[in-house]
Design an enzyme around this catalytic site. Structure first.
Site, PDB file in Angstrom:
ATOM      1  N   GLN A  35      -3.902 -11.353   6.552  1.00 27.15           N
ATOM      2  CA  GLN A  35      -2.679 -11.830   5.873  1.00 27.15           C
ATOM      3  C   GLN A  35      -1.464 -11.527   6.709  1.00 27.15           C
ATOM      4  O   GLN A  35      -0.390 -12.356   6.485  1.00 27.15           O
ATOM      5  CB  GLN A  35      -2.306 -10.844   4.580  1.00 27.15           C
ATOM      6  CG  GLN A  35      -2.020  -9.305   4.893  1.00 27.15           C
ATOM      7  CD  GLN A  35      -1.817  -8.696   3.629  1.00 27.15           C
ATOM      8  OE1 GLN A  35      -1.696  -9.088   2.394  1.00 27.15           O
ATOM      9  NE2 GLN A  35      -1.254  -7.431   3.741  1.00 27.15           N
ATOM     10  N   TYR A 214      -2.546  16.492  17.382  1.00 33.12           N
ATOM     11  CA  TYR A 214      -3.782  16.198  18.319  1.00 33.12           C
ATOM     12  C   TYR A 214      -3.000  15.302  19.324  1.00 33.12           C
ATOM     13  O   TYR A 214      -2.202  14.379  19.068  1.00 33.12           O
ATOM     14  CB  TYR A 214      -5.170  15.664  17.882  1.00 33.12           C
ATOM     15  CG  TYR A 214      -4.914  14.706  16.987  1.00 33.12           C
ATOM     16  CD1 TYR A 214      -4.605  14.688  15.685  1.00 33.12           C
ATOM     17  CD2 TYR A 214      -4.895  13.383  17.736  1.00 33.12           C
ATOM     18  CE1 TYR A 214      -4.760  13.439  14.828  1.00 33.12           C
ATOM     19  CE2 TYR A 214      -5.163  12.200  16.640  1.00 33.12           C
ATOM     20  CZ  TYR A 214      -4.942  12.382  15.345  1.00 33.12           C
ATOM     21  OH  TYR A 214      -4.812  11.337  14.291  1.00 33.12           O
ATOM     22  N   ASP A 291     -11.540   0.807   2.964  1.00 29.80           N
ATOM     23  CA  ASP A 291     -10.785   1.282   1.850  1.00 29.80           C
ATOM     24  C   ASP A 291     -10.702   0.500   0.739  1.00 29.80           C
ATOM     25  O   ASP A 291     -10.405   0.986  -0.295  1.00 29.80           O
ATOM     26  CB  ASP A 291      -9.189   1.275   2.296  1.00 29.80           C
ATOM     27  CG  ASP A 291      -8.827   2.695   3.334  1.00 29.80           C
ATOM     28  OD1 ASP A 291      -9.999   3.516   3.378  1.00 29.80           O
ATOM     29  OD2 ASP A 291      -7.872   2.932   3.552  1.00 29.80           O
TER      30      ASP A 291
HETATM   31  C1  LIG Z   1      -2.019   9.666   7.243  1.00 35.25           C
HETATM   32  C2  LIG Z   1      -3.250   8.950   7.094  1.00 35.25           C
HETATM   33  C3  LIG Z   1      -4.173   9.534   8.224  1.00 35.25           C
HETATM   34  C4  LIG Z   1      -5.533   9.203   8.422  1.00 35.25           C
HETATM   35  N1  LIG Z   1      -6.371   9.470   9.470  1.00 35.25           N
HETATM   36  C5  LIG Z   1      -7.395   9.306   9.704  1.00 35.25           C
HETATM   37  C6  LIG Z   1      -8.415   9.615  10.833  1.00 35.25           C
HETATM   38  O1  LIG Z   1      -7.881  10.422  11.639  1.00 35.25           O
HETATM   39  N2  LIG Z   1      -9.728   9.256  11.170  1.00 35.25           N
HETATM   40  C7  LIG Z   1     -10.087   8.304   9.927  1.00 35.25           C
HETATM   41  O2  LIG Z   1     -11.240   7.758  10.163  1.00 35.25           O
HETATM   42  N3  LIG Z   1      -9.369   7.842   8.973  1.00 35.25           N
HETATM   43  C8  LIG Z   1      -7.989   8.211   8.861  1.00 35.25           C
HETATM   44  N4  LIG Z   1      -7.168   7.308   7.926  1.00 35.25           N
HETATM   45  C9  LIG Z   1      -8.062   6.624   6.753  1.00 35.25           C
HETATM   46  C10 LIG Z   1      -7.950   5.285   7.537  1.00 35.25           C
HETATM   47  O3  LIG Z   1      -6.792   5.021   8.113  1.00 35.25           O
HETATM   48  C11 LIG Z   1      -8.368   4.067   6.599  1.00 35.25           C
HETATM   49  O4  LIG Z   1      -9.395   4.654   6.246  1.00 35.25           O
HETATM   50  C12 LIG Z   1      -8.691   3.065   7.325  1.00 35.25           C
HETATM   51  O5  LIG Z   1      -7.707   2.363   8.140  1.00 35.25           O
HETATM   52  C13 LIG Z   1      -9.371   1.778   6.555  1.00 35.25           C
HETATM   53  O6  LIG Z   1      -9.548   0.576   7.374  1.00 35.25           O
HETATM   54  P1  LIG Z   1      -9.798  -0.596   6.504  1.00 35.25           P
HETATM   55  O7  LIG Z   1     -10.029  -1.510   7.586  1.00 35.25           O
HETATM   56  O8  LIG Z   1     -10.753  -0.400   5.477  1.00 35.25           O
HETATM   57  O9  LIG Z   1      -8.532  -0.835   5.648  1.00 35.25           O
HETATM   58  P2  LIG Z   1      -7.122  -1.161   6.223  1.00 35.25           P
HETATM   59  O10 LIG Z   1      -6.643  -0.467   7.474  1.00 35.25           O
HETATM   60  O11 LIG Z   1      -6.100  -0.901   5.114  1.00 35.25           O
HETATM   61  O12 LIG Z   1      -7.021  -2.697   6.610  1.00 35.25           O
HETATM   62  C14 LIG Z   1      -6.925  -3.829   5.645  1.00 35.25           C
HETATM   63  C15 LIG Z   1      -6.303  -5.009   6.451  1.00 35.25           C
HETATM   64  O13 LIG Z   1      -6.564  -6.067   5.271  1.00 35.25           O
HETATM   65  C16 LIG Z   1      -5.230  -6.700   5.401  1.00 35.25           C
HETATM   66  N5  LIG Z   1      -5.043  -7.380   3.960  1.00 35.25           N
HETATM   67  C17 LIG Z   1      -4.809  -6.678   2.772  1.00 35.25           C
HETATM   68  N6  LIG Z   1      -4.789  -7.456   1.922  1.00 35.25           N
HETATM   69  C18 LIG Z   1      -5.325  -8.621   2.299  1.00 35.25           C
HETATM   70  C19 LIG Z   1      -5.319 -10.144   1.718  1.00 35.25           C
HETATM   71  N7  LIG Z   1      -4.959 -10.119   0.363  1.00 35.25           N
HETATM   72  N8  LIG Z   1      -5.781 -11.013   2.409  1.00 35.25           N
HETATM   73  C20 LIG Z   1      -5.853 -10.877   3.777  1.00 35.25           C
HETATM   74  N9  LIG Z   1      -5.626  -9.719   4.301  1.00 35.25           N
HETATM   75  C21 LIG Z   1      -5.427  -8.698   3.716  1.00 35.25           C
HETATM   76  C22 LIG Z   1      -4.079  -5.880   5.759  1.00 35.25           C
HETATM   77  O14 LIG Z   1      -3.060  -6.464   6.382  1.00 35.25           O
HETATM   78  C23 LIG Z   1      -5.003  -5.037   6.777  1.00 35.25           C
HETATM   79  O15 LIG Z   1      -4.886  -5.611   7.948  1.00 35.25           O
HETATM   80  C24 LIG Z   1      -6.198   8.092   7.576  1.00 35.25           C
HETATM   81  C25 LIG Z   1      -5.261   7.415   6.502  1.00 35.25           C
HETATM   82  C26 LIG Z   1      -4.186   8.083   6.194  1.00 35.25           C
HETATM   83  C27 LIG Z   1      -2.932   7.540   5.294  1.00 35.25           C
END
Ligand SMILES: Cc1cc2nc3c(=O)[nH]c(=O)nc-3n(C[C@H](O)[C@H](O)[C@H](O)COP(=O)(O)OP(=O)(O)OC[C@H]3O[C@@H](n4cnc5c(N)ncnc54)[C@H](O)[C@@H]3O)c2cc1C
Length: 403
Positions: A35, A214, A291
């Site tokens: 997006q 870290y 996520d």
């Molecule tokens: C404070 C904090 C610290 C963290 N530390 C760690 C860590 O140290 N180690 C670890 O393993 N995890 C960590 N996490 C968890 C980690 O950040 C997430 O689990 C991870 O980023 C999930 O990745 P993802 O690709 O599933 O989702 P996201 O990173 O949420 O990516 C989703 C993507 O989809 C896009 N998107 C959303 N809706 C749409 C749509 N309708 N159409 C098209 N695109 C869309 C978004 O723009 C985004 O680019 C942490 C989380 C937080 C909040």
């Protein structure tokens, strides 16, 4: 059933890009629909544990990643006020022997760049906000906010905690506000007094909060995350705060933390949401990953690690069952859901243990850790060898030998 060839991945975050790489390596035609107008990640740190590193090794990306990351010496738990060392687990050198992979801290944008570099630009469509997905027995169609559509044999929803793909499959529902928030900041190591921050992954446990810090980017920056229990609900990743606000919330904690906070140029604040483990991730030719499927609290640093594990398993199973992709997706969900559900619940529990406000519970917890280190000095303070030791790439190699 016809062979699955084309795969649409919705979301270009860490999970979506890893899935795209793993699928392309297995010969699928992949398009990532993101997006945002630009691919990228926020200015914050991320920890990658050995189970996630096994995936990077499996994809051939570990050397590129290690070149921009930092390998901490130990995982350390400290007491919030005195700074006393409660427990330490040696990671550097030991983990590579134990898990055939190390433990790293990195800048999220650096990790994202390592993934992006191996994907041809034409495989990513930007400014493509997915609004829903429909399917028939032969394929699936994505709809986008600007009225465009796209078709593919398989759709993977890697679109984060508020996944449009998930909502399209299973209906609307809201994620759960956990009662936890975080402040985050990055500090140039050169701006810190020498020796203030050890080259460890350090977690300070105290009443209502946990502060973790870290090094990232070869040791050039220190990343800090201050988890705090309060009722402030805003999930944006870009609400700017002020380090003074964090300093106020953690008043009375060890002075090291105040010194670290005070050298932060940009500090962000956001509320933490998660979900109960979902009963289903898959319907026919559409599934979820990362996520979108299993958002969790960050107390075990496993959200991204689980999303890259998902990506590897999904790609491997689809490659094995190209002629029955729905069966491959069902197997993927059956294999992954028990593990990620368990980790989601453990992450919640970890937050409660870390942040207890009871002085007696803290005393009991810390004594338990100290005794455990006497009896089993090699064991991780949290006893999470079952998380770190899980190698999705080994399981897959064994399966291919058996096949
Ligand atoms: C404070 C904090 C610290 C963290 N530390 C760690 C860590 O140290 N180690 C670890 O393993 N995890 C960590 N996490 C968890 C980690 O950040 C997430 O689990 C991870 O980023 C999930 O990745 P993802 O690709 O599933 O989702 P996201 O990173 O949420 O990516 C989703 C993507 O989809 C896009 N998107 C959303 N809706 C749409 C749509 N309708 N159409 C098209 N695109 C869309 C978004 O723009 C985004 O680019 C942490 C989380 C937080 C909040």
């Amino acid at each position: 059933m016809s062979e699955a060839r084309t795969i649409a991945v919705v979301g270009g975050g860490l999970g979506g890009l890893t899935a795209a790489i793993a699928l392309r390596q297995r010969g699928f035609e992949v398009t990532v629909y993101e997006q945002a107008a630009q691919l990228g990640e926020i200015g914050a740190g991320i920890q990658l544990s050995p189970n996630a590193m096994r995936v990077l090794i499996g994809l051939g990306l570990d050397q590129n990643f290690e070149a921009i990351a930092f390998e901490p010496n130990r995982h350390v738990v400290r007491s919030w006020k005195s700074g006393a060392l409660v427990s330490a687990t040696q990671m550097k050198d030991v983990f590579r022997a134990q898990y055939q992979a190390g433990y790293f801290g990195a800048h999220r944008a650096d990790l994202h760049a390592v993934l992006q570099q191996v994907l041809p630009p034409e495989c990513v469509r930007l400014s493509a906000r997915c609004t829903g997905v429909t399917q028939n027995p032969d394929g699936a169609t994505l709809a986008f906010a600007d009225g465009r559509t796209a078709t593919a044999d398989i759709v993977v929803g890697a679109d984060g905690i508020r996944s449009a793909v998930r909502e399209s499959l299973f209906g609307p529902d809201a994620p759960r506000f956990t009662g936890h928030i975080v402040w985050r900041g990055l500090v140039p190591a050169a701006a810190l007094p020498r020796g203030l921050i050890d080259p460890d992954m350090t977690a300070w446990f105290g009443p209502n909060g946990t502060v973790v810090h870290y090094y990232v980017r070869r040791g050039e920056l220190v990343n800090w995350i201050a988890h705090f229990e309060t009722d402030w609900r805003n999930e944006s990743w870009s609400v700017e705060s002020d380090w003074r606000e964090a300093a106020e919330a953690f008043a009375g904690w060890h002075p090291t933390l105040g010194e670290l906070f005070a050298r932060t140029e940009r500090c962000y604040k956001w509320a933490l949401y998660d979900r109960d483990p979902l009963p289903r991730w898959t319907s026919g030719r559409v599934t979820l990953l990362g996520d979108a499927a299993h958002p969790m609290l960050p107390y075990l640093a496993q959200g991204a690690a689980q999303s890259v594990e998902d990506a590897y398993v999904l790609a491997d199973l689809l490659a094995r069952q190209r002629h029955d992709a729905p069966a491959a997706l069902a197997t993927y969900e059956a294999e992954r859901r028990p593990r990620t559900s368990r980790i989601q619940l453990h992450a919640r529990e970890r937050g409660k243990i870390n942040n207890t406000t009871s002085a007696f519970q803290r005393f009991k917890r810390d004594l338990g850790y100290r005794l455990k280190k006497l009896i089993k000095p090699q064991q991780h303070t949290y006893g999470i060898e079952w998380i770190y030791g899980h190698d999705v790439t080994a399981a897959r190699n064994d399966a291919s030998k058996a096949a």
